[in-house]
Design an enzyme around this catalytic site. Sequence first.
Site, PDB file in Angstrom:
ATOM      1  N   HIS A 126      29.457  32.418  41.241  1.00  0.00           N
ATOM      2  CA  HIS A 126      29.567  32.848  42.646  1.00  0.00           C
ATOM      3  C   HIS A 126      31.001  33.303  42.898  1.00  0.00           C
ATOM      4  O   HIS A 126      31.876  32.504  43.214  1.00  0.00           O
ATOM      5  CB  HIS A 126      29.182  31.688  43.572  1.00  0.00           C
ATOM      6  CG  HIS A 126      29.166  32.060  45.022  1.00  0.00           C
ATOM      7  ND1 HIS A 126      28.421  31.365  45.958  1.00  0.00           N
ATOM      8  CD2 HIS A 126      29.795  33.056  45.717  1.00  0.00           C
ATOM      9  CE1 HIS A 126      28.603  31.905  47.158  1.00  0.00           C
ATOM     10  NE2 HIS A 126      29.455  32.938  47.039  1.00  0.00           N
TER      11      HIS A 126
ATOM     12  N   GLU B  17      24.985  28.325  54.149  1.00  0.00           N
ATOM     13  CA  GLU B  17      26.439  28.109  54.197  1.00  0.00           C
ATOM     14  C   GLU B  17      26.741  27.787  55.664  1.00  0.00           C
ATOM     15  O   GLU B  17      26.972  26.639  56.021  1.00  0.00           O
ATOM     16  CB  GLU B  17      27.193  29.366  53.742  1.00  0.00           C
ATOM     17  CG  GLU B  17      28.716  29.259  53.866  1.00  0.00           C
ATOM     18  CD  GLU B  17      29.438  30.606  53.638  1.00  0.00           C
ATOM     19  OE1 GLU B  17      28.775  31.661  53.652  1.00  0.00           O
ATOM     20  OE2 GLU B  17      30.673  30.578  53.460  1.00  0.00           O
TER      21      GLU B  17
ATOM     22  N   ASP C  45      34.128  31.739  44.969  1.00  0.00           N
ATOM     23  CA  ASP C  45      33.748  32.618  46.077  1.00  0.00           C
ATOM     24  C   ASP C  45      34.719  33.800  46.219  1.00  0.00           C
ATOM     25  O   ASP C  45      34.473  34.866  45.664  1.00  0.00           O
ATOM     26  CB  ASP C  45      33.652  31.813  47.378  1.00  0.00           C
ATOM     27  CG  ASP C  45      32.699  32.427  48.406  1.00  0.00           C
ATOM     28  OD1 ASP C  45      32.074  33.447  48.093  1.00  0.00           O
ATOM     29  OD2 ASP C  45      32.574  31.865  49.510  1.00  0.00           O
ATOM     30  N   ASP C  46      35.792  33.608  46.980  1.00  0.00           N
ATOM     31  CA  ASP C  46      36.806  34.659  47.186  1.00  0.00           C
ATOM     32  C   ASP C  46      38.181  34.035  46.933  1.00  0.00           C
ATOM     33  O   ASP C  46      38.920  33.726  47.878  1.00  0.00           O
ATOM     34  CB  ASP C  46      36.715  35.198  48.620  1.00  0.00           C
ATOM     35  CG  ASP C  46      35.349  35.780  48.910  1.00  0.00           C
ATOM     36  OD1 ASP C  46      35.068  36.898  48.443  1.00  0.00           O
ATOM     37  OD2 ASP C  46      34.548  35.103  49.579  1.00  0.00           O
TER      38      ASP C  46
HETATM   39 ZN   LIG Z   1      30.056  34.187  48.598  1.00  0.00          ZN
END
Ligand SMILES: [Zn+2]
Length: 315
Positions: free
Chosen positions: A14, A197, A275-276
């Site tokens: 992810h 989320e 994620d980021d």
């Molecule tokens: Zn994401």
Amino acid sequence: MPEWLNALPKAELHLHLEGSLEPELLFALAERNQIALPWADVETLRAAYAFNNLQEFLDLYYAGANVLRTEQDFYDLTWAYLQRCKAQNVIHVEPFFDPQTHTDRGIPFEVVLRGIQQALLDGEKQLGISHGLILSFLRHLPEEEAFKTLEQAMPFRDAFIGVGLDSSEKGFPPRLFERVFAKARSEGLHAVAHAGEEGPPEYIWEALGLLKIKRIDHGVRAIEDERLMQRIIDEQIPLTVCPLSNIKLCVFEHMGQHNILEMLERGVKVTVNSDDPAYFGGYVGENFAALHEHLGMTEAQAKRLAQNSLDARLA
Ligand SMILES: [Zn+2]
């Protein structure tokens, strides 16, 4: 980070490539492409990385992605990420990219894809990192736009292993994308989606039932629904959890409140992801380290989490 944590072989499942754009590279690309930025320098930009929710982050994320223009830019972005992976013993990656973030500002699909793909191939040869690329649809845009993106992608079908669904979750339930996901699956592509989320457990039910996803991205709110928990445990449906992201975007107030280890102990196939990472304060290694530091994750738990990530690969 403790050496034993770094040494564990891991997969990252992810990760948004655009979210790995570090401020230093962002400024370098802006200069190369002669783009004026709204931030004076790297420090001012980093200081702007304080978010109250997913949307505040997304606004900055799309502004940052604007510096990505050429095939070389996408190559450099992906290559920088792969080098971080190498340093942290991430041996397999299944990153997302958002074509619409780029095609909507006039960058041709194949410019984006070729840059990313070449870096992934070089990463395999030079760094020994295997991969499977996932094309993600932006859910705040209509399904019709997702169909157009899938059509643009089809000449490059072999470059992908699957499709995903990301961007603003609340108000954009998975059911809005049922048809385009059916089309993608009919092309032999795997399906994954962000769900649970910020959105409720119902979104996870929809993603499983209507989009027929193989993996749930985030999914931390599954814990609110006992019947859903039973299903994901019984069927061993993997969750790609992103601890630092969840804290930065206020899904949990403190890392000490995060439910990933509780889920792990209940038998959920949870994995650790970043994620980021450029925006949320760290890559896979830093996410593992945060669980060790704030939740007392043991070495045995870390090994299970790392093994889960390898087991949950789609490529
Ligand atoms: Zn994401």
